[in-house]
Design a protein around this motif. Structure first.
Motif, short mmCIF file in Angstrom:
data_model
loop_
_atom_site.label_atom_id
_atom_site.label_comp_id
_atom_site.label_asym_id
_atom_site.label_seq_id
_atom_site.Cartn_x
_atom_site.Cartn_y
_atom_site.Cartn_z
N SER A 60 0.72 -1.06 0.06
CA SER A 60 -0.02 -0.21 -0.05
C SER A 60 0.93 1.31 -0.04
N LYS A 61 1.84 1.12 0.67
CA LYS A 61 2.85 2.40 0.86
C LYS A 61 3.44 2.72 -0.53
N ILE A 62 3.90 1.34 -1.16
CA ILE A 62 4.48 1.38 -2.15
C ILE A 62 3.78 2.27 -3.44
N GLY A 63 2.39 1.91 -3.44
CA GLY A 63 1.54 2.33 -4.30
C GLY A 63 0.99 3.59 -4.19
N ALA A 64 1.02 4.19 -2.79
CA ALA A 64 0.85 5.67 -2.52
C ALA A 64 1.88 6.39 -2.83
N VAL A 65 3.27 5.87 -2.80
CA VAL A 65 4.29 6.64 -3.09
C VAL A 65 4.59 6.95 -4.65
N MET A 77 1.74 7.10 -6.73
CA MET A 77 0.74 7.86 -7.16
C MET A 77 1.12 9.26 -7.00
N PHE A 78 1.62 9.67 -5.63
CA PHE A 78 2.27 10.86 -4.83
C PHE A 78 3.13 11.48 -5.79
N VAL A 125 3.68 16.05 -12.02
CA VAL A 125 2.74 16.66 -13.11
C VAL A 125 1.91 18.02 -12.81
N LEU A 126 1.55 17.54 -11.31
CA LEU A 126 0.73 19.03 -11.08
C LEU A 126 0.94 20.39 -11.62
#
Length: 314
Positions: free
Chosen positions: A144-149, A151-152, A158-159
């Motif tokens: 879950s932490k890998i996925g969150a990193v 995405m973040f 890109v923001l």
């Protein structure tokens, strides 16, 4: 007054391009697009459903595969609205803010896909190098932490892009090169200094794509080193075979990307159709082929899909 009106108009809308130089042939793309998007949606949704419903697939490798399928699905849905409008309904105009929104999502999910491929390489390395500790290293919390990193990182990189485009004046042509919005495509239409946009775009590409490519290369060096430490040739082949689908996914992502980059940089003399073709291949091909490759090459996925289809048939 006419110049002011045109400037205001160019800020409000962009004009998308279907088949360059042959707008009357855009309807030829209707059937191929329908097939590509249908296979993409069906394939990736099937992968997600199978992994969600089959308890035996609730393992790190399949969680990362689910991330890849969700990313491919999101990337396709990001380009779908304008692609359909252009090629199916002949509507070429897109609102400026809608274009910026699409631009953000396409670039964001492109970065997410690159990060997920790195995470999948890490998964394969842990499975091969530390098989006895595989489940204890890649726990649900770690995944879950890998996925969150991932995405973040992509969102943060890109923001700023839409805001960098929004600050530019557009007083010349408002015609984009593709049937969807990209940063580099919109940037070239500005009638102002775009060095900040170019520099930031380059840094973002280095931070995400180039860095990920280097990490992937290093990961497979470590994987090969671990495999060569296995005494049995048969076991070496068996272990390498578990990486085949991931290697295919990496090649499907990076080869079109490199091809598009080289054509954009060195192929200015080529027909615009070539540029459009390569851009569409980069955007559409990986989401179509990734679920097919994993369905064919991954025995557990293939067996569950066949079982699910047989249940539906009965």
């Amino acid at each position: 007054m006419s110049v002011l009106n045109y400037t205001r108009f160019s800020h409000q809308t962009f004009t998308l391009t279907g088949i360059p130089g042959m707008p009357e042939k855009d309807y030829w793309m209707a059937l191929p697009l329908f097939l590509l998007y249908s296979v993409t949606l069906l394939g990736n949704i099937t992968i997600l459903m199978v992994i969600r419903l089959e308890q035996s697939l609730h393992e790190p490798m399949y969680y990362f595969l689910a991330m890849l399928a969700a990313t491919d699905l999101s990337l396709s849905l990001s380009s779908l609205p304008t692609m359909l409008r252009v090629h199916w309904f002949g509507q070429y105009s897109v609102a400026f803010d809608a274009c910026l929104t699409q631009m953000f999502f396409i670039h964001t999910f492109g970065g997410v896909e690159s990060g997920v491929l790195v995470a999948m390489a890490f998964d394969r390395f842990v499975a091969i190098r530390f098989p006895l500790h595989y489940a204890s290293i890649l726990t649900h919390s770690v995944i879950s932490k890998i996925g969150a990193v991932i995405m973040f990182r992509s969102v943060a990189a890109v923001l700023p892009v839409p805001f960098l485009i929004k600050r530019l004046p557009f007083c010349h042509s408002n015609v984009l090169s593709h049937a969807y919005c990209l940063h580099q495509d919109a940037m070239r239409l500005a009638c102002a200094d775009t060095r900040i946009n170019s520099l930031y775009g380059l840094l973002a590409v280095i931070f995400i794509i180039v860095l990920d490519a280097l990490v992937l290369l290093f990961s497979y060096v470590l994987i090969l080193h671990a495999v060569l430490g296995i005494a049995s040739r048969e076991e070496q082949f068996k272990v390498l075979n578990t990486c085949f689908s991931h290697v295919c996914a990496v090649l499907l992502f990076y080869i079109p990307l490199i091809g598009m980059t080289l054509i954009h940089r060195f192929g200015k003399h080529l027909s615009p159709i070539v540029h459009t073709f390569m851009a569409n291949v980069y955007l559409l091909l990986p989401p179509v082929l990734n679920p097919i490759v994993y369905s064919i090459r991954t025995r557990d996925i293939r067996k569950r899909i066949v079982r699910m289809l047989s249940r539906a048939g009965s």
